[in-house]
Scaffold this motif. Structure first.
Motif, PDB file in Angstrom:
ATOM      1  N   VAL A  24       0.815  -1.227   0.000  1.00 53.18           N
ATOM      2  CA  VAL A  24       0.000   0.000   0.000  1.00 53.18           C
ATOM      3  C   VAL A  24       0.843   1.269   0.000  1.00 53.18           C
ATOM      4  N   LEU A  25       0.173   2.374  -0.336  1.00 48.44           N
ATOM      5  CA  LEU A  25       0.796   3.693  -0.275  1.00 48.44           C
ATOM      6  C   LEU A  25       0.968   4.083   1.193  1.00 48.44           C
ATOM      7  N   PRO A  26       1.897   5.006   1.475  1.00 46.61           N
ATOM      8  CA  PRO A  26       2.198   5.304   2.876  1.00 46.61           C
ATOM      9  C   PRO A  26       1.016   5.882   3.667  1.00 46.61           C
ATOM     10  N   SER A  27       0.221   6.778   3.067  1.00 44.48           N
ATOM     11  CA  SER A  27      -0.879   7.342   3.856  1.00 44.48           C
ATOM     12  C   SER A  27      -1.930   6.265   4.114  1.00 44.48           C
ATOM     13  N   GLU A  28      -2.046   5.330   3.185  1.00 43.73           N
ATOM     14  CA  GLU A  28      -2.972   4.219   3.406  1.00 43.73           C
ATOM     15  C   GLU A  28      -2.452   3.286   4.487  1.00 43.73           C
ATOM     16  N   ALA A  29      -1.121   3.135   4.544  1.00 50.72           N
ATOM     17  CA  ALA A  29      -0.539   2.326   5.605  1.00 50.72           C
ATOM     18  C   ALA A  29      -0.910   2.917   6.965  1.00 50.72           C
ATOM     19  N   ILE A  30      -0.875   4.239   7.056  1.00 55.29           N
ATOM     20  CA  ILE A  30      -1.192   4.908   8.319  1.00 55.29           C
ATOM     21  C   ILE A  30      -2.679   4.771   8.647  1.00 55.29           C
ATOM     22  N   ILE A  31      -3.529   5.084   7.663  1.00 50.31           N
ATOM     23  CA  ILE A  31      -4.973   5.008   7.904  1.00 50.31           C
ATOM     24  C   ILE A  31      -5.375   3.566   8.230  1.00 50.31           C
TER      25      ILE A  31
ATOM     26  N   GLU B 117      -7.063   2.256  11.739  1.00 49.62           N
ATOM     27  CA  GLU B 117      -8.393   1.664  11.738  1.00 49.62           C
ATOM     28  C   GLU B 117      -8.390   0.205  12.173  1.00 49.62           C
ATOM     29  N   GLY B 118      -7.186  -0.355  12.383  1.00 51.12           N
ATOM     30  CA  GLY B 118      -7.134  -1.753  12.757  1.00 51.12           C
ATOM     31  C   GLY B 118      -7.370  -2.689  11.585  1.00 51.12           C
ATOM     32  N   LEU B 119      -7.193  -2.190  10.371  1.00 45.99           N
ATOM     33  CA  LEU B 119      -7.319  -3.070   9.206  1.00 45.99           C
ATOM     34  C   LEU B 119      -6.057  -3.903   9.065  1.00 45.99           C
ATOM     35  N   PHE B 120      -4.956  -3.338   9.530  1.00 44.98           N
ATOM     36  CA  PHE B 120      -3.685  -4.055   9.522  1.00 44.98           C
ATOM     37  C   PHE B 120      -3.290  -4.362  10.957  1.00 44.98           C
ATOM     38  N   GLU B 121      -2.463  -5.400  11.096  1.00 43.84           N
ATOM     39  CA  GLU B 121      -2.084  -5.813  12.440  1.00 43.84           C
ATOM     40  C   GLU B 121      -0.803  -5.113  12.879  1.00 43.84           C
ATOM     41  N   ASP B 122      -0.780  -4.719  14.122  1.00 43.69           N
ATOM     42  CA  ASP B 122       0.388  -4.044  14.689  1.00 43.69           C
ATOM     43  C   ASP B 122       1.574  -5.004  14.764  1.00 43.69           C
ATOM     44  N   LEU B 123       2.686  -4.593  14.176  1.00 50.28           N
ATOM     45  CA  LEU B 123       3.852  -5.476  14.139  1.00 50.28           C
ATOM     46  C   LEU B 123       5.030  -4.905  14.927  1.00 50.28           C
ATOM     47  N   SER B 124       4.724  -4.041  15.908  1.00 48.25           N
ATOM     48  CA  SER B 124       5.803  -3.390  16.649  1.00 48.25           C
ATOM     49  C   SER B 124       6.769  -4.384  17.276  1.00 48.25           C
ATOM     50  N   ASP B 125       6.285  -5.579  17.602  1.00 51.76           N
ATOM     51  CA  ASP B 125       7.137  -6.534  18.316  1.00 51.76           C
ATOM     52  C   ASP B 125       7.989  -7.402  17.401  1.00 51.76           C
ATOM     53  N   VAL B 126       7.766  -7.272  16.087  1.00 49.83           N
ATOM     54  CA  VAL B 126       8.519  -8.137  15.180  1.00 49.83           C
ATOM     55  C   VAL B 126       9.981  -7.694  15.113  1.00 49.83           C
ATOM     56  N   GLU B 127      10.867  -8.654  15.082  1.00 49.79           N
ATOM     57  CA  GLU B 127      12.304  -8.364  14.934  1.00 49.79           C
ATOM     58  C   GLU B 127      12.643  -8.325  13.455  1.00 49.79           C
TER      59      GLU B 127
ATOM     60  N   CYS C 107       2.290  -1.151  11.502  1.00 49.81           N
ATOM     61  CA  CYS C 107       1.720  -2.398  10.981  1.00 49.81           C
ATOM     62  C   CYS C 107       2.436  -2.880   9.735  1.00 49.81           C
ATOM     63  N   CYS C 108       3.497  -2.206   9.349  1.00 49.67           N
ATOM     64  CA  CYS C 108       4.006  -2.451   8.008  1.00 49.67           C
ATOM     65  C   CYS C 108       5.521  -2.590   7.995  1.00 49.67           C
ATOM     66  N   ALA C 109       6.016  -3.147   6.886  1.00 49.42           N
ATOM     67  CA  ALA C 109       7.440  -3.227   6.643  1.00 49.42           C
ATOM     68  C   ALA C 109       7.753  -2.392   5.413  1.00 49.42           C
ATOM     69  N   PRO C 110       8.933  -1.770   5.385  1.00 51.05           N
ATOM     70  CA  PRO C 110       9.253  -0.891   4.266  1.00 51.05           C
ATOM     71  C   PRO C 110       9.483  -1.664   2.975  1.00 51.05           C
TER      72      PRO C 110
ATOM     73  N   ILE D  88       4.559  -2.765   2.803  1.00 54.73           N
ATOM     74  CA  ILE D  88       3.751  -3.977   2.803  1.00 54.73           C
ATOM     75  C   ILE D  88       3.221  -4.160   4.217  1.00 54.73           C
ATOM     76  N   CYS D  89       1.917  -4.388   4.320  1.00 55.43           N
ATOM     77  CA  CYS D  89       1.277  -4.467   5.623  1.00 55.43           C
ATOM     78  C   CYS D  89       0.576  -5.812   5.786  1.00 55.43           C
ATOM     79  N   LEU D  90       0.445  -6.202   7.040  1.00 56.20           N
ATOM     80  CA  LEU D  90      -0.177  -7.490   7.346  1.00 56.20           C
ATOM     81  C   LEU D  90      -1.663  -7.282   7.629  1.00 56.20           C
ATOM     82  N   MET D  91      -2.508  -7.997   6.902  1.00 56.80           N
ATOM     83  CA  MET D  91      -3.954  -7.885   7.117  1.00 56.80           C
ATOM     84  C   MET D  91      -4.295  -8.330   8.536  1.00 56.80           C
ATOM     85  N   ASN D  92      -5.229  -7.597   9.153  1.00 57.57           N
ATOM     86  CA  ASN D  92      -5.698  -8.016  10.469  1.00 57.57           C
ATOM     87  C   ASN D  92      -6.577  -9.246  10.282  1.00 57.57           C
ATOM     88  N   GLY D  93      -6.175 -10.355  10.877  1.00 54.72           N
ATOM     89  CA  GLY D  93      -6.914 -11.602  10.677  1.00 54.72           C
ATOM     90  C   GLY D  93      -6.409 -12.370   9.477  1.00 54.72           C
ATOM     91  N   ALA D  94      -5.182 -12.112   9.053  1.00 57.25           N
ATOM     92  CA  ALA D  94      -4.616 -12.826   7.907  1.00 57.25           C
ATOM     93  C   ALA D  94      -4.647 -14.326   8.158  1.00 57.25           C
TER      94      ALA D  94
END
Lengths: 426, 367
Positions: free
Chosen positions: B80-87, B91-101, B126-129, B270-276
């Motif tokens: 996705v585009l960066p502003s969409e990654a943020i939105i 909105e919780g459409l993507f899963e938070d990945l703060s803990d991923v190494e 929620c995303c990786a660059p 690239i973002c991870l879908m919530n409930g992937a």
């Protein structure tokens, strides 16, 4: 003897059941069978057509999500006397402080999309504030004035325009999306006012959508009528050949036809090239025919033309030529015969074609998107934009509902004026 | 019930049922040459290449939200585009990945620092660059207008200068990047653009600058269009996605010239879908896809730049890097010297102001 047959129950079938019951039973069974046969289709229509439409209509007035996120804030907000105090009272700040600090992150996130549409900037304001409040709560900071604390976190909390924008979200059922779709919004007192001037785009787009649809329908009729007439009156072997010319583009992909028009119309394209070559235009004077409203009009007319020709053709095909001959026999000039005998008989075809073209045109998306350029975008462009990019589905739903409403009004008008039984597709 | 009817019914029911989730990770991206480069750079280099299914989509969060809201999530990873990654993250459409190494750079630099070195300070959690792609102005030196009297446009100010560089300009039909460019052309430093845009006077200033070229613009909406516009001479310069220009230069023998100064660098995530359906496998693949090596690898096939600074270093050390055996860095939008003269697009600002600016831009175009 005769008196006994006065009632029908007396007639029995061979296995002793009254004939009436037996008939009823078979009839009911047939009805159930017939219903079962159409049931999958009915289910399909309900699931793919009726439910989505009502879901859309529901969304267009629904603002309940944000009301579940800020119930206390909104309640306190309603008590704010905007004439007496410049900023909301302490209770409002306190309520939002805790609702942000303790609320569900995802629910607040979803509400943000909605808030940000009422005023740009809410999104980052809330997010920054929320982060800080969470830190506060963790550190158990003692807060004397929530108002001062919030303004300290971000000075935008002292900006009244943010607070005024909140009036748009206070009710769970709201007409605000419809107002937004018409370039209107609420002011601080919840009166409907115009949107700020440079943001006004929707009314203009609605008018343009309507205008383009009317023009396209008109041009389709103008171009389609002679073609359909020719097709209906030529000997079969010629008309079949001509029919191919109508159908071939009809079967060709929409994208291909749209791109073909770009090639034709662009400044260094075929038409301009020929005109320059003929000396009609100078090389610097090439006409801009695409990436604007003209391009949208031309491409849409050509693409929708078959939808006009085909119903017209099928209606004209069955008008007996003897009618015109009879009119001539009775002394009518060709023109009079055409206008008074032939034309009225084509009305069902014109109506069908006109309605079809208009309905398709008013919701058209991909062609205007590609050839529309600076001013040829129709309302579909904005629906798609809000659907995909801002996720303001309430606004999308309101626009969709308005489109639906326009269609229903037209249909009703049409029924009043021409009569719906006069429509004929073949 | 006849056999025929039964068969029809069976098919009808089957087509209604959603395709059941398999163990394969579904990676949804923009299609075309871009997805092609992802397949080669991430898919083929992955430990289990067959487990990744690449699918095209039309962009936007509409479908993502529809899937998450209905609870019927079919995708795993979305590009996705960066502003969409943020939105989407908010909105919780993507899963938070703060803990991923995330995987560190070859020299051990963490991903965060690696990104910061490229000028990206906030990464959506929620995303990786992915890549940097840019809106950049370009022209065709083989098709040089005589009335430029030999001068070459060198910066975005020249794009806005219709006196010295007369002729039409190709600009897209949406507001992104062009607003920033207008300010840079008006003399704002590339790093100050969003500070200026924060005020309504700043936005007015951008639109006032846009007014100066309004009558000279041809608006395009499909990414392939600007190349045709410039090639056919319909416009003398155009804005375009840099990857399209790069592809034309490197694979189709064109000789387009970039105007790097004042380009707007956009991020891609690239973002991870919530409930992937295949969450863990998807995260593993995202770590692989966002590694410095994978990002550099992608530059072999397309001229979008790796977001991680270490990716550029790998390319620089490995030139000629492009799969055809030629140098690629000259076509890359984010070498350090180009970053210094570019606006780094701020998706936070766009997530905040996007709809207002877009509506205003739409109204401006139509007037």
């Amino acid at each position: 003897m005769e008196a006994n047959i006065s009632t029908a129950e007396q007639i029995l079938t061979t296995d002793g059941i009254p004939l009436k019951d037996s008939l009823k039973k078979t009839e009911r069974r047939n009805k159930i069978k017939a219903f079962l046969l159409v049931f999958p289709l009915l289910l399909f229509i309900i699931v793919t057509f009726i439910v989505p439409i009502f879901d859309m209509l529901g969304r267009s007035i629904d603002d309940s999500q944000i009301n579940t996120v800020y119930p206390k804030t909104f309640e306190e907000y309603k008590k704010w006397d905007k004439d007496a105090e410049e900023l909301p009272p302490e209770e409002v700040y306190k309520a939002i402080y805790y609702e942000l600090g303790e609320g569900d992150k995802i629910q607040i996130g979803r509400a943000l999309t909605r808030m940000n549409y009422s005023k740009s900037g809410w999104k980052s304001l809330i997010k920054k504030t929320q982060r800080q409040i969470k830190k506060d709560l963790k550190a158990e900071v003692v807060i004397a004035s929530y108002k001062e604390r919030l303004i300290e976190i971000n000075e935008k909390w002292a900006d009244r325009t943010y607070w005024y924008a909140m009036t748009q979200m206070l009710n769970e059922r709201t007409p605000i999306y419809y107002w937004n779709a018409l370039d209107r919004t609420y002011d601080a007192e919840m009166n409907v006012v115009m949107q700020s001037e440079e943001r006004r785009i929707y009314i203009k787009t609605w008018i343009k959508t309507f205008k383009v649809s009317v023009y396209v329908t008109f041009f389709c009729l103008l171009l389609g009528f002679p073609v359909a007439h020719l097709l209906a009156n030529l000997p079969l072997r010629y008309s079949n050949l001509l029919m191919i010319f109508v159908l071939l583009p009809f079967w060709t992909s929409l994208l291909v036809r749209t791109t073909a028009w770009i090639v034709m119309l662009q400044q260094n394209g075929v038409i301009n090239g020929v005109l320059v070559w003929l000396g009609v235009l100078s090389d610097d004077g090439r006409i801009q025919m695409v990436y604007n409203e003209t391009g949208t009009l031309i491409a849409m007319t050509q693409i929708l033309l078959p939808f006009m020709i085909l119903p017209l053709y099928s209606v004209m095909k069955v008008i007996p030529p003897s009618h015109l001959r009879a009119a001539a026999n009775l002394g009518a000039k060709p023109f009079t015969a055409f206008v008074r005998v032939y034309l009225p008989q084509t009305v069902p075809g014109m109506s069908a074609g006109g309605l079809l073209v208009f309905v398709l045109a008013i919701g058209y998306f991909i062609t205007p998107e590609l050839v529309g350029g600076k001013d040829g975008q129709l309302i579909g462009h904005w629906i798609a934009y809000h659907l995909k990019t801002t996720l303001n589905w309430g606004l999308c739903a309101a626009m969709g509902a308005i489109l639906l409403g326009i269609m229903l009004i037209l249909y009703w008008l049409y029924n009043k004026i021409v009569g719906i039984e006069n429509i004929k597709l073949g | 019930m006849s056999k025929f009817f039964k068969t029809i019914m069976a098919f009808a029911f089957l087509s209604v049922l959603p395709f059941s989730a398999s163990a394969e990770v579904t990676f949804v991206s923009w299609g075309g040459a871009y997805t092609e480069s992802q397949i080669k750079a991430y898919g083929d280099t992955y430990s289990d290449p067959d487990s990744i299914i690449f699918e095209p989509y039309n962009g936007g969060l509409g479908e993502v939200r529809a899937q998450v809201e209905s609870g019927n999530v079919a995708w795993d990873i979305v590009d996705v585009l960066p502003s969409e990654a943020i939105i989407g993250c908010d909105e919780g459409l993507f899963e938070d990945l703060s803990d991923v190494e995330w995987s560190p750079a070859p020299d051990g630099t963490s991903m965060e620092d690696d990104l910061a070195a490229s000028g990206v300070t906030i990464m959506p959690p929620c995303c990786a660059p992915q890549i940097f792609w840019t809106y950049v102005a370009f022209y065709d030196p083989d098709n040089f207008p005589g009335n430029w009297s030999g001068a070459k446009p060198t910066g975005i100010a020249d794009f806005f200068d219709v006196q010295n560089f007369p002729g039409k300009r190709g600009v897209h039909t949406w507001a992104n990047a062009i607003v920033e460019m207008a300010l840079v052309a008006d003399g704002v430093a590339v790093t100050d653009v969003y500070d200026v845009l924060e005020t309504s006077e700043g936005v007015d200033r951008a639109f006032a600058k846009l007014d100066t070229i309004k009558d000279h613009i041809v608006h395009w909406s499909a990414g392939s269009k600007p190349l045709e516009l410039v090639k056919s001479g319909e416009v003398v310069m155009s804005l375009a996605y840099n990857g399209r220009i790069g592809a034309a230069n490197m694979s189709e023998g064109e000789n387009f010239e970039y105007i790097w100064e004042g380009q707007v660098i956009e991020q891609e995530y690239i973002c991870l879908m919530n409930g992937a359906p295949n969450r863990d496998a998807a995260i593993d693949f995202m770590i692989h896809a966002s590694s410095s090596e994978s990002q550099a690898e992608q530059a072999k096939y397309i001229t979008y730049g790796p977001m991680r600074a270490s990716g550029i270093d790998i390319i620089a050390a490995g030139e000629p890097w492009f799969h055809t055996g030629v140098d690629v860095l000259s076509q890359m939008p984010n070498t350090p010297e180009k970053i210094a003269i570019s606006v780094i697009g701020d998706p936070t600002w766009w997530a905040d102001n996007g709809s207002e600016i877009s509506e205003r831009y739409g109204a401006w175009m139509g007037n």
